[in-house]
Scaffold this motif. Structure first.
Motif, PDB file in Angstrom:
ATOM      1  N   LEU A   7       0.816  -1.214   0.000  1.00 39.61           N
ATOM      2  CA  LEU A   7       0.000   0.000   0.000  1.00 39.61           C
ATOM      3  C   LEU A   7       0.848   1.262   0.000  1.00 39.61           C
ATOM      4  CD1 LEU A   7      -2.843  -1.063   2.467  1.00 39.61           C
ATOM      5  CD2 LEU A   7      -2.933  -0.936  -0.033  1.00 39.61           C
ATOM      6  N   ARG A   8       2.057   1.198   0.534  1.00 41.14           N
ATOM      7  CA  ARG A   8       2.928   2.372   0.509  1.00 41.14           C
ATOM      8  C   ARG A   8       3.287   2.800  -0.910  1.00 41.14           C
ATOM      9  NH1 ARG A   8       7.131   1.064   5.503  1.00 41.14           N
ATOM     10  NH2 ARG A   8       5.949   2.187   7.115  1.00 41.14           N
ATOM     11  N   LEU A   9       3.192   1.864  -1.837  1.00 45.28           N
ATOM     12  CA  LEU A   9       3.467   2.199  -3.236  1.00 45.28           C
ATOM     13  C   LEU A   9       2.451   3.193  -3.775  1.00 45.28           C
ATOM     14  CD1 LEU A   9       4.375  -1.354  -4.605  1.00 45.28           C
ATOM     15  CD2 LEU A   9       5.947   0.492  -3.984  1.00 45.28           C
ATOM     16  N   ALA A  10       1.318   3.347  -3.080  1.00 44.23           N
ATOM     17  CA  ALA A  10       0.305   4.315  -3.503  1.00 44.23           C
ATOM     18  C   ALA A  10       0.697   5.735  -3.123  1.00 44.23           C
ATOM     19  CB  ALA A  10      -1.044   3.972  -2.890  1.00 44.23           C
ATOM     20  N   GLY A  11       1.671   5.886  -2.218  1.00 44.66           N
ATOM     21  CA  GLY A  11       2.132   7.218  -1.828  1.00 44.66           C
ATOM     22  C   GLY A  11       1.173   7.984  -0.948  1.00 44.66           C
ATOM     23  N   ASN A  12       0.306   7.272  -0.225  1.00 36.06           N
ATOM     24  CA  ASN A  12      -0.693   7.931   0.626  1.00 36.06           C
ATOM     25  C   ASN A  12      -0.515   7.420   2.056  1.00 36.06           C
ATOM     26  OD1 ASN A  12      -3.062   8.646   2.052  1.00 36.06           O
ATOM     27  ND2 ASN A  12      -4.247   8.738   0.161  1.00 36.06           N
ATOM     28  N   ASP A  13       0.137   8.212   2.896  1.00 32.59           N
ATOM     29  CA  ASP A  13       0.421   7.781   4.267  1.00 32.59           C
ATOM     30  C   ASP A  13      -0.843   7.568   5.087  1.00 32.59           C
ATOM     31  OD1 ASP A  13       3.127   7.851   3.760  1.00 32.59           O
ATOM     32  OD2 ASP A  13       3.430   9.849   4.603  1.00 32.59           O
ATOM     33  N   GLN A  14      -1.853   8.391   4.848  1.00 29.02           N
ATOM     34  CA  GLN A  14      -3.098   8.255   5.600  1.00 29.02           C
ATOM     35  C   GLN A  14      -3.779   6.930   5.276  1.00 29.02           C
ATOM     36  OE1 GLN A  14      -3.932  10.427   8.016  1.00 29.02           O
ATOM     37  NE2 GLN A  14      -1.977  11.380   7.483  1.00 29.02           N
ATOM     38  N   LEU A  15      -3.756   6.554   4.015  1.00 26.56           N
ATOM     39  CA  LEU A  15      -4.313   5.269   3.605  1.00 26.56           C
ATOM     40  C   LEU A  15      -3.599   4.125   4.322  1.00 26.56           C
ATOM     41  CD1 LEU A  15      -5.850   3.291   1.667  1.00 26.56           C
ATOM     42  CD2 LEU A  15      -3.909   3.570   0.117  1.00 26.56           C
ATOM     43  N   VAL A  16      -2.273   4.189   4.363  1.00 29.21           N
ATOM     44  CA  VAL A  16      -1.491   3.132   4.994  1.00 29.21           C
ATOM     45  C   VAL A  16      -1.840   3.013   6.473  1.00 29.21           C
ATOM     46  CG1 VAL A  16       0.843   2.393   5.612  1.00 29.21           C
ATOM     47  CG2 VAL A  16       0.396   3.335   3.342  1.00 29.21           C
ATOM     48  N   GLN A  17      -1.963   4.148   7.162  1.00 28.52           N
ATOM     49  CA  GLN A  17      -2.271   4.132   8.588  1.00 28.52           C
ATOM     50  C   GLN A  17      -3.652   3.552   8.862  1.00 28.52           C
ATOM     51  OE1 GLN A  17      -1.638   8.009  10.336  1.00 28.52           O
ATOM     52  NE2 GLN A  17       0.387   8.210   9.400  1.00 28.52           N
ATOM     53  N   VAL A  18      -4.638   3.972   8.077  1.00 29.64           N
ATOM     54  CA  VAL A  18      -6.000   3.480   8.274  1.00 29.64           C
ATOM     55  C   VAL A  18      -6.074   1.980   7.976  1.00 29.64           C
ATOM     56  CG1 VAL A  18      -8.383   3.604   7.435  1.00 29.64           C
ATOM     57  CG2 VAL A  18      -7.098   5.706   7.842  1.00 29.64           C
ATOM     58  N   ALA A  19      -5.464   1.565   6.876  1.00 30.81           N
ATOM     59  CA  ALA A  19      -5.489   0.152   6.504  1.00 30.81           C
ATOM     60  C   ALA A  19      -4.775  -0.701   7.547  1.00 30.81           C
ATOM     61  CB  ALA A  19      -4.841  -0.034   5.129  1.00 30.81           C
ATOM     62  N   GLU A  20      -3.683  -0.188   8.090  1.00 27.00           N
ATOM     63  CA  GLU A  20      -2.938  -0.930   9.112  1.00 27.00           C
ATOM     64  C   GLU A  20      -3.787  -1.135  10.359  1.00 27.00           C
ATOM     65  OE1 GLU A  20       1.003  -2.008  11.199  1.00 27.00           O
ATOM     66  OE2 GLU A  20       0.553  -1.710   9.084  1.00 27.00           O
TER      67      GLU A  20
END
Length: 219
Positions: free
Chosen positions: A152-165
């Motif tokens: 997911l980090r390949l998407a370049g969206n830190d907020q997405l990564v945090q929520v998904a985690e």
């Protein structure tokens, strides 16, 4: 379930790697949650857990406050912390939300990310396979999150990564009374990581979508 402030604490000390005592205790408690050593419905006191981990009650309480913010436990004034129970419906709802987030992102990544970036994630897949083969449930849970986080980090969206985690972590907490996850189940789950990565490399969008949906549903 009988409630007591002196409920059974994790049977074995967890290996801790972080420098912060609070971080060490938090990691150990999270592992104990995944492994079922912290039992839903039971109440655990800060001093008892502190004694078990060889630390004061303060870092235990701080770690438990973090777990309370994550929805894993609730704070009971002057008593300790109760591990909250999960339901099958909650698990299904988490899977649905994870799919809503991860499916479109994975499909976009499959269309846009260079193959080399995906190939670089093969060690993360290998780490999940290694933990699965060892039957290391807490280790597998961590490696599982690490793989999804790396993709997911390949998407370049830190907020997405945090929520998904956060959603992924909650999905890993066992249901009350559920049998312990078998090594064969971990191995099968790890194989899905490998299949997903190869589908991303091949830009096989239908297979990517199918694998992501099936994988999060089985988490």
């Amino acid at each position: 379930m009988h409630e007591t402030a002196h409920a059974r604490v994790p049977a074995q000390k967890r290996k801790v790697l972080r420098h912060s005592v609070r971080g060490q205790v938090l990691d150990a408690l999270r592992a104990a949650l995944v492994d079922g050593e912290l039992v839903p419905g039971e109440i655990y006191s800060g001093p008892a857990l502190g004694e078990r981990f060889g630390v004061s009650a303060t870092p235990v309480r701080e770690a438990m406050q973090q777990l309370a913010a994550e929805g894993a436990v609730e704070c009971l004034p002057n008593r300790g912390f109760r591990v909250l129970s999960r339901t099958a419906r909650e698990r299904a709802e988490l899977a649905e939300v994870r799919a809503l987030l991860e499916v479109p992102v994975m499909l976009r990544l499959a269309r846009t990310v260079p193959e080399a970036d995906f190939r670089a994630l093969r060690p993360a897949v290998a780490a999940t396979a290694e933990a699965a083969a060892a039957g290391d449930l807490p280790g597998y849970a961590e490696a599982d999150r690490a793989f999804h986080r790396a993709v997911l980090r390949l998407a370049g969206n830190d907020q997405l990564v945090q929520v998904a985690e956060e959603l992924h972590r909650r999905a890993q907490w066992p249901l009350p009374g559920a049998p312990r996850v078998r090594r064969a189940d971990l191995v099968a789950d790890a194989a899905e990581h490998s299949a997903l990565l190869e589908a991303l490399i091949a830009r096989d969008l239908p297979v990517v979508e199918s694998l992501v949906r099936e994988h999060v549903a089985g988490a």
